[in-house]
Design a protein around this motif. Structure first.
Motif, PDB file in Angstrom:
ATOM      1  N   ILE A 351       0.833  -1.200   0.000  1.00 15.79           N
ATOM      2  CA  ILE A 351       0.000   0.000   0.000  1.00 15.79           C
ATOM      3  C   ILE A 351       0.871   1.254   0.000  1.00 15.79           C
ATOM      4  O   ILE A 351       0.534   2.267  -0.630  1.00 15.79           O
ATOM      5  CB  ILE A 351      -0.983  -0.005   1.198  1.00 15.79           C
ATOM      6  CG1 ILE A 351      -2.229   0.852   0.869  1.00 15.79           C
ATOM      7  CG2 ILE A 351      -0.355   0.484   2.460  1.00 15.79           C
ATOM      8  CD1 ILE A 351      -3.203   0.212  -0.054  1.00 15.79           C
ATOM      9  N   VAL A 352       2.018   1.213   0.678  1.00 14.51           N
ATOM     10  CA  VAL A 352       2.931   2.362   0.687  1.00 14.51           C
ATOM     11  C   VAL A 352       3.494   2.586  -0.708  1.00 14.51           C
ATOM     12  O   VAL A 352       3.527   3.728  -1.207  1.00 14.51           O
ATOM     13  CB  VAL A 352       4.073   2.160   1.706  1.00 14.51           C
ATOM     14  CG1 VAL A 352       5.125   3.257   1.548  1.00 14.51           C
ATOM     15  CG2 VAL A 352       3.526   2.158   3.122  1.00 14.51           C
ATOM     16  N   GLU A 353       3.920   1.518  -1.364  1.00 11.55           N
ATOM     17  CA  GLU A 353       4.468   1.647  -2.716  1.00 11.55           C
ATOM     18  C   GLU A 353       3.404   2.153  -3.688  1.00 11.55           C
ATOM     19  O   GLU A 353       3.674   2.989  -4.552  1.00 11.55           O
ATOM     20  CB  GLU A 353       5.028   0.299  -3.182  1.00 11.55           C
ATOM     21  CG  GLU A 353       6.307  -0.122  -2.482  1.00 11.55           C
ATOM     22  CD  GLU A 353       7.441   0.884  -2.654  1.00 11.55           C
ATOM     23  OE1 GLU A 353       7.504   1.537  -3.716  1.00 11.55           O
ATOM     24  OE2 GLU A 353       8.239   1.028  -1.720  1.00 11.55           O
ATOM     25  N   GLU A 354       2.194   1.643  -3.546  1.00  7.36           N
ATOM     26  CA  GLU A 354       1.105   2.090  -4.417  1.00  7.36           C
ATOM     27  C   GLU A 354       0.820   3.575  -4.201  1.00  7.36           C
ATOM     28  O   GLU A 354       0.606   4.329  -5.161  1.00  7.36           O
ATOM     29  CB  GLU A 354      -0.155   1.266  -4.139  1.00  7.36           C
ATOM     30  CG  GLU A 354      -1.304   1.550  -5.098  1.00  7.36           C
ATOM     31  CD  GLU A 354      -2.513   0.658  -4.847  1.00  7.36           C
ATOM     32  OE1 GLU A 354      -3.579   0.953  -5.431  1.00  7.36           O
ATOM     33  OE2 GLU A 354      -2.401  -0.327  -4.090  1.00  7.36           O
ATOM     34  N   PHE A 355       0.827   4.008  -2.943  1.00  5.66           N
ATOM     35  CA  PHE A 355       0.598   5.407  -2.596  1.00  5.66           C
ATOM     36  C   PHE A 355       1.679   6.303  -3.196  1.00  5.66           C
ATOM     37  O   PHE A 355       1.379   7.324  -3.848  1.00  5.66           O
ATOM     38  CB  PHE A 355       0.572   5.539  -1.068  1.00  5.66           C
ATOM     39  CG  PHE A 355       0.429   6.933  -0.552  1.00  5.66           C
ATOM     40  CD1 PHE A 355      -0.699   7.696  -0.837  1.00  5.66           C
ATOM     41  CD2 PHE A 355       1.420   7.496   0.257  1.00  5.66           C
ATOM     42  CE1 PHE A 355      -0.846   8.983  -0.338  1.00  5.66           C
ATOM     43  CE2 PHE A 355       1.288   8.773   0.767  1.00  5.66           C
ATOM     44  CZ  PHE A 355       0.155   9.526   0.469  1.00  5.66           C
ATOM     45  N   LEU A 356       2.950   5.935  -3.011  1.00  8.72           N
ATOM     46  CA  LEU A 356       4.052   6.745  -3.515  1.00  8.72           C
ATOM     47  C   LEU A 356       4.071   6.778  -5.040  1.00  8.72           C
ATOM     48  O   LEU A 356       4.381   7.800  -5.655  1.00  8.72           O
ATOM     49  CB  LEU A 356       5.379   6.216  -2.972  1.00  8.72           C
ATOM     50  CG  LEU A 356       5.550   6.291  -1.448  1.00  8.72           C
ATOM     51  CD1 LEU A 356       6.869   5.650  -1.015  1.00  8.72           C
ATOM     52  CD2 LEU A 356       5.474   7.738  -0.960  1.00  8.72           C
ATOM     53  N   THR A 357       3.701   5.655  -5.658  1.00 13.09           N
ATOM     54  CA  THR A 357       3.622   5.609  -7.132  1.00 13.09           C
ATOM     55  C   THR A 357       2.545   6.539  -7.648  1.00 13.09           C
ATOM     56  O   THR A 357       2.726   7.235  -8.658  1.00 13.09           O
ATOM     57  CB  THR A 357       3.354   4.171  -7.609  1.00 13.09           C
ATOM     58  OG1 THR A 357       4.412   3.316  -7.162  1.00 13.09           O
ATOM     59  CG2 THR A 357       3.271   4.107  -9.137  1.00 13.09           C
ATOM     60  N   GLU A 358       1.387   6.557  -6.976  1.00 11.22           N
ATOM     61  CA  GLU A 358       0.307   7.462  -7.360  1.00 11.22           C
ATOM     62  C   GLU A 358       0.750   8.911  -7.258  1.00 11.22           C
ATOM     63  O   GLU A 358       0.447   9.736  -8.121  1.00 11.22           O
ATOM     64  CB  GLU A 358      -0.939   7.221  -6.482  1.00 11.22           C
ATOM     65  CG  GLU A 358      -1.760   6.023  -6.868  1.00 11.22           C
ATOM     66  CD  GLU A 358      -2.406   6.174  -8.234  1.00 11.22           C
ATOM     67  OE1 GLU A 358      -3.184   7.146  -8.426  1.00 11.22           O
ATOM     68  OE2 GLU A 358      -2.127   5.355  -9.104  1.00 11.22           O
ATOM     69  N   LEU A 359       1.465   9.223  -6.191  1.00  7.23           N
ATOM     70  CA  LEU A 359       1.929  10.594  -6.000  1.00  7.23           C
ATOM     71  C   LEU A 359       2.885  11.028  -7.105  1.00  7.23           C
ATOM     72  O   LEU A 359       2.824  12.170  -7.580  1.00  7.23           O
ATOM     73  CB  LEU A 359       2.614  10.727  -4.644  1.00  7.23           C
ATOM     74  CG  LEU A 359       1.721  10.638  -3.405  1.00  7.23           C
ATOM     75  CD1 LEU A 359       2.547  10.663  -2.140  1.00  7.23           C
ATOM     76  CD2 LEU A 359       0.709  11.765  -3.392  1.00  7.23           C
ATOM     77  N   GLU A 360       3.746  10.109  -7.519  1.00  6.19           N
ATOM     78  CA  GLU A 360       4.710  10.441  -8.565  1.00  6.19           C
ATOM     79  C   GLU A 360       4.047  10.828  -9.880  1.00  6.19           C
ATOM     80  O   GLU A 360       4.606  11.582 -10.682  1.00  6.19           O
ATOM     81  CB  GLU A 360       5.653   9.262  -8.782  1.00  6.19           C
ATOM     82  CG  GLU A 360       6.662   9.058  -7.642  1.00  6.19           C
ATOM     83  CD  GLU A 360       7.528   7.833  -7.859  1.00  6.19           C
ATOM     84  OE1 GLU A 360       7.414   7.217  -8.944  1.00  6.19           O
ATOM     85  OE2 GLU A 360       8.303   7.495  -6.949  1.00  6.19           O
ATOM     86  N   LYS A 361       2.841  10.314 -10.114  1.00  3.60           N
ATOM     87  CA  LYS A 361       2.133  10.616 -11.353  1.00  3.60           C
ATOM     88  C   LYS A 361       1.761  12.093 -11.459  1.00  3.60           C
ATOM     89  O   LYS A 361       1.677  12.648 -12.555  1.00  3.60           O
ATOM     90  CB  LYS A 361       0.839   9.798 -11.454  1.00  3.60           C
ATOM     91  CG  LYS A 361       1.033   8.302 -11.615  1.00  3.60           C
ATOM     92  CD  LYS A 361      -0.340   7.637 -11.694  1.00  3.60           C
ATOM     93  CE  LYS A 361      -0.221   6.132 -11.788  1.00  3.60           C
ATOM     94  NZ  LYS A 361      -1.570   5.490 -11.793  1.00  3.60           N
ATOM     95  N   TYR A 362       1.530  12.718 -10.313  1.00  4.58           N
ATOM     96  CA  TYR A 362       0.970  14.059 -10.319  1.00  4.58           C
ATOM     97  C   TYR A 362       1.894  15.144  -9.775  1.00  4.58           C
ATOM     98  O   TYR A 362       1.617  16.318  -9.932  1.00  4.58           O
ATOM     99  CB  TYR A 362      -0.325  14.055  -9.477  1.00  4.58           C
ATOM    100  CG  TYR A 362      -1.302  12.986  -9.889  1.00  4.58           C
ATOM    101  CD1 TYR A 362      -1.932  13.029 -11.139  1.00  4.58           C
ATOM    102  CD2 TYR A 362      -1.588  11.904  -9.043  1.00  4.58           C
ATOM    103  CE1 TYR A 362      -2.816  12.042 -11.524  1.00  4.58           C
ATOM    104  CE2 TYR A 362      -2.490  10.915  -9.435  1.00  4.58           C
ATOM    105  CZ  TYR A 362      -3.094  10.987 -10.664  1.00  4.58           C
ATOM    106  OH  TYR A 362      -3.978  10.007 -11.046  1.00  4.58           O
TER     107      TYR A 362
END
Length: 363
Positions: A351-362
């Protein structure tokens, strides 16, 4: 004798006739009062009154518990929700209780689980005690702006996080905004990492927050919000961290001299509904409530960002304000990387990796 019998017959006939006229007069009176041609018209009126009574009995009260006061944008959002729901249906009476009148955030969540409270809109931090994955929102220096937060929360990641609360007998309906937390203290301006050394900072009882402040060199002290003002006034703690509106509305500027725009944590509010109560509602009622929660949340975000700007300007009139330069902000981020690594396993690495990946998109 014949005359006497005749008189008696005439008298009998007269009495009978008058009695007949009296009956006709009562019937006419009944018709005028009832407005119909027979006395049965009273029955529909009784049925209508009974129907109105049933509607009143069936109207359900939904109580909303929030921790902030009635000047906060969250309270405005809750009142907007009340307006939206009550304008679309007569099924509900919405009551909003501010300032923790019913319970603090954690207790309110527990009340939802037991079905003894219908709605609460807490920040995500207390939810970590129920759903460990909610710790991702406590990771410092990750979300850079409100616009980035909107894209992450209104997308697949936000939907996934809302679904996670179902395991706790809760229904997550919408994301609202508490905002970015910023630092105040009564010792010195904080513009760089080194300025935090030794400062006694009040935090929530949250291990991630405690570890982050320790890593930055401060001395974090967990404490109930209700005790904070007196603690700062008496010097038990040097400072605290909260969004600008909370700092202003709590009058912290009366006992704090320095304000720093650290923006170290973005905290959402989450609109929670008791699942046991939710399951008793009709699909139509659920749709009305769900739509209103989302629309009121959008209203809350706008008002919260307006209020943050207004509060910052007001606070500058009482406190020394320090901006954090982009270079220093990056140093803060790098400094707390070990904290993120430490808590990955507790929160859930995926969940942490998914969260950080989402943030990188924007970002």
């Amino acid at each position: 004798m014949r005359t006497k019998i005749s008189n008696l017959l005439m008298l009998f006939f007269l009495v009978f006739t008058l009695a007949g006229c009296g009956g006709g007069s009562n019937s006419t009176s009944s018709e005028i009062i009832d407005g119909e041609q027979n006395s049965d018209t009273a029955e529909p009126m009784e049925s209508e009154n009974e129907s109105v009574s049933n509607v009143e009995e069936e109207q359900r009260t939904l109580r909303i518990s929030i921790g902030v006061n009635d000047k906060h944008p969250e309270y405005e959002g809750a009142m907007k929700f009340k307006e939206l729901v009550e304008s679309k249906t007569d099924d509900f009476n919405i009551e909003v209780y501010h300032s923790g009148q019913i319970a603090d955030d954690r207790s309110a969540i527990e009340m939802l689980q037991f079905g003894t409270l219908e709605i609460t809109i807490p920040s995500t931090s207390p939810l970590v005690n129920f759903v460990r994955e909610y710790g991702v929102f406590d990771l410092p220096f990750t979300i850079s702006s409100g616009e980035v937060a909107d894209k992450v929360l209104d997308g697949p990641f936000g939907d996934k996080m809302l679904e996670l609360v179902e395991s706790q007998n809760l229904v997550g309906l919408a994301w609202w905004e508490n905002g970015f937390r910023n630092l105040t203290n009564s010792v010195r301006p904080v513009e760089k990492v080194e300025d935090l050394k030794g400062l006694k900072i009040r935090t929530m009882e949250n291990e991630i927050h405690l570890d982050a402040w320790r890593e930055l060199g401060a001395n974090p002290t967990p404490m109930a919000f209700t005790e904070l003002f007196a603690a700062m006034q008496q010097g038990t703690v040097d400072g605290q961290e909260n969004p600008y509106p909370t700092i202003e509305l709590s009058n912290f500027y009366e006992v704090q001299d320095y304000l720093s725009g650290t923006g170290h944590v973005y905290t959402p509010f989450i609109f929670l509904f008791s699942k046991s109560v939710w399951d008793e509602l009709t699909p139509e009622q659920q749709t009305i409530i769900s739509d209103a929660a989302v629309e009121a949340g959008e209203f809350n975000r706008i008002r919260n960002r307006e209020a943050a700007e207004e509060s910052l300007e007001a606070l500058k009139g009482f406190m020394t304000f320090s901006e954090i330069s982009p270079e220093e902000h990056k140093r803060f981020q790098e400094k707390i990387l070990p904290v993120i690594e430490k808590h990955k396993s507790n929160i859930g690495e995926d969940i942490v990796e998914e969260f950080l990946t989402e943030l990188e998109k924007y970002q």
